[in-house]
Enzyme design. Structure first.
Site, PDB file in Angstrom:
ATOM      1  N   THR A   1      26.512  37.729  41.153  1.00  0.00           N
ATOM      2  CA  THR A   1      26.680  39.120  40.765  1.00  0.00           C
ATOM      3  C   THR A   1      25.318  39.785  40.927  1.00  0.00           C
ATOM      4  O   THR A   1      24.304  39.101  40.913  1.00  0.00           O
ATOM      5  CB  THR A   1      27.084  39.193  39.267  1.00  0.00           C
ATOM      6  OG1 THR A   1      28.131  38.267  39.031  1.00  0.00           O
ATOM      7  CG2 THR A   1      27.546  40.570  38.863  1.00  0.00           C
TER       8      THR A   1
ATOM      9  N   VAL B   1      40.491  39.072  38.249  1.00  0.00           N
ATOM     10  CA  VAL B   1      39.450  40.036  37.916  1.00  0.00           C
ATOM     11  C   VAL B   1      38.488  39.351  36.948  1.00  0.00           C
ATOM     12  O   VAL B   1      38.913  38.739  35.970  1.00  0.00           O
ATOM     13  CB  VAL B   1      40.046  41.307  37.266  1.00  0.00           C
ATOM     14  CG1 VAL B   1      38.950  42.282  36.866  1.00  0.00           C
ATOM     15  CG2 VAL B   1      41.031  41.981  38.223  1.00  0.00           C
TER      16      VAL B   1
ATOM     17  N   THR C   1      25.975  37.795  34.414  1.00  0.00           N
ATOM     18  CA  THR C   1      26.368  37.054  35.609  1.00  0.00           C
ATOM     19  C   THR C   1      26.696  35.630  35.214  1.00  0.00           C
ATOM     20  O   THR C   1      25.970  35.015  34.438  1.00  0.00           O
ATOM     21  CB  THR C   1      25.259  37.069  36.674  1.00  0.00           C
ATOM     22  OG1 THR C   1      25.628  36.159  37.722  1.00  0.00           O
ATOM     23  CG2 THR C   1      23.904  36.639  36.114  1.00  0.00           C
TER      24      THR C   1
ATOM     25  N   GLY D   1      32.874  34.496  34.616  1.00  0.00           N
ATOM     26  CA  GLY D   1      33.426  35.748  34.119  1.00  0.00           C
ATOM     27  C   GLY D   1      34.422  35.570  32.983  1.00  0.00           C
ATOM     28  O   GLY D   1      34.437  36.363  32.035  1.00  0.00           O
TER      29      GLY D   1
END
Lengths: 349, 349
Positions: free
Chosen positions: B216, B245, B267, B270
């Protein structure tokens, strides 16, 4: 020989019974109070505008949902089973903006969001913008339990559903006359506003948020094992565009559960619920500031009001205390009282 | 007559100068210290595995990003402009998993997420699963500033981009040899695991999370007006499926900003960042428990470790204090020191 053993067997049986009773008492002592709280959306809900028959339909359905969930918990079932069963009932009813009663998008489709969270493990599952799922909350649970992920969106989420053996339904299933009329009405209103498509923040919020054509269903339950589960399901905003995702599938915004604090399900202006992280904020006010569930819930609804948003939350702490604050004229809501009787309320007073 | 006025004029001039200086001093006193902190992803980043040339490329790009953002802030620009400019530089580089360097999904496409939040107003914008947006962070900013919504997903988000006059790019733009090879490698690894498609939680996390093929980019900036803005952009996980997502577009999880406390960009895994609401939790530990930004950031990374997740955060408080804790072997990261010199770090020590 047998005669010498007999008293020994009797003694073992007695001692066994004693420990069995002791164990039972211990379990009873450690079992938690069960509790449920539910909502079917907040908004401009005025007694003056509500037909008596319609009001009865809402009350009956909310009561049915409460009774169903309570039976599961009473029989020793888990809060996750109770939450799923309760939300399934509301999703299957055309009364609420979730599942069968989902509102229409600008394009005339139905796009639903849902999420579920387990307060014991902080595991969570969420789906966004699904179009062919009869019970989005059940798919959210599947994401939580059967995948490594928390959030799946759109076609991908439906592909996952199919791989897990879930039947998809045709979009026709979600087509209800009432919701279709609401879409036409809002499109008509918007076409009279020359800047309708610009979606200017504040100056021109989409009409979907200003009347009863949005809403959410939600449930928080506490089982006798002390586990809190929260679930939320919605069809979003009537006339929504651009793949808008609201707060319902956002863990920490429209849905949250933590055994150390509480469970939360929200309903209202999703954008404000996301910006305030409503669910997590209520939990943190309890955990870090020592507020009660009532104080924390009201504090965050006050923040919502201050920021310009409308809506409400249902919350439930680990001791079974509940709160149901909202800043709109009404919120479909209910809970089970001390005696296991369903209490259903709709209006402010 | 003139001779009698002259000393009066002189006196007025003197007094005027005095107040002008005083006012200036006051303004200077009330202007905040500017600050920037950035990251380019955390993971298994070992000096032993890193070619010197590659390391230099990373260091140079992070330095370029820092210098660009710092110049904007130094010249009196806003934190939102600095954050967008910095993230654009990292998105345009093939080095990082965002924009140009985005990893591939299972289907061989590139699907990106991004979000931005303004700590002054708590306004936020996010996009999920966009495929044709060169700079997803710029679209997230557009959602925040030009729409009433916070989060737009998929095709809908791209339709909004087009209506706002943003050019879409072909998927070809994101095709880099390095990322394509990573996808093939992971598909190959997974095909050797008979249960690879079941995505069983814990037992079988997708390979994407176990090597360097995720990541990220993020930035938090504080401008001289005291406004904190946080931005995060990502290509997600290599070989991701089912419209997954992650935390990057989730306000309160992978991205958060609040002028009263801090800004956060995360980061890592997730799913864990969503379940812990990492961004909001750090902010609440500061606001409700009085922790410093360093204490709060480390506390939440410790929670992440305990829950089994890996990753890191960059955080920055309203006085310009920064923290960059992570629990992996490395995190591409950097900040501007007291003297306006860029400091770039990669490994643990």
């Amino acid at each position: 020989m047998m005669q010498r053993i007999r008293p020994l067997v009797a003694m073992f049986l007695l001692v066994g019974c004693f420990f069995y009773q002791l164990l039972n008492a211990q379990i009873a002592d450690h079992s938690y109070k069960i509790a449920i709280v539910i909502h079917g959306g907040a908004g401009t809900i005025l007694k003056a505008n509500m037909a008596l028959e319609m009001e009865k339909e809402y009350r009956d359905k909310l009561t049915e949902a409460l009774n169903t969930g309570y039976k599961i918990l009473k029989d020793g079932g888990t809060s996750i089973d109770a939450v799923e069963a309760i939300i399934n009932i509301m999703e299957d009813s055309p009364l609420f903006n979730a599942g069968k009663g989902a509102v229409f998008t600008h394009e005339g489709t139905n796009e639903m969001d849902a999420s579920i969270m387990d307060g014991r493990t902080l595991n969570a599952g969420a789906v966004a913008a699904v179009k062919h799922i009869k019970n989005p909350i059940s798919l959210a649970r599947m994401v939580m339990e059967k995948s490594w992920h928390v959030m799946l969106a759109g076609d991908g989420a439906e592909k996952f559903a199919q791989e897990q053996g879930m039947q998809l339904v045709d979009q026709e299933y979600f087509k209800t006359e009432r919701r279709w009329k609401q879409l036409q009405q809002i499109i008509n209103q918007d076409s009279k506003r020359d800047d309708s498509l610009k979606l200017e923040r504040k100056k021109n919020p989409p009409s979907g948020k200003t009347n009863d054509s949005h809403g959410t269903v939600g449930c928080v339950a506490l089982d006798k094992f002390g586990n809190i589960v929260a679930g939320t399901s919605t069809g979003g905003m009537t006339n929504k565009r651009f793949g808008r995702v609201g707060d319902s599938p956002i863990i920490g915004a429209g849905n949250y559960a933590n055994n150390n604090t509480c469970g939360v399900s929200g309903t209202g202006d999703g954008e404000y619920f996301i910006r305030l992280n409503v669910g997590k904020d209520i939990s943190d006010l309890m955990e870090y500031k020592g507020m009660t569930v009532k104080e924390a819930s009201q504090t965050v609804i006050d923040k919502l009001t201050k920021l310009g948003g409308t809506g409400g939350v249902i919350t439930l702490d680990k001791d079974g205390n509940i709160a149901m604050p909202f800043n709109t004229s009404g919120m479909y809501r209910g809970y089970m009282d001390e005696n296991g009787k369903p209490v259903v309320e709709i209006y402010k007073e």
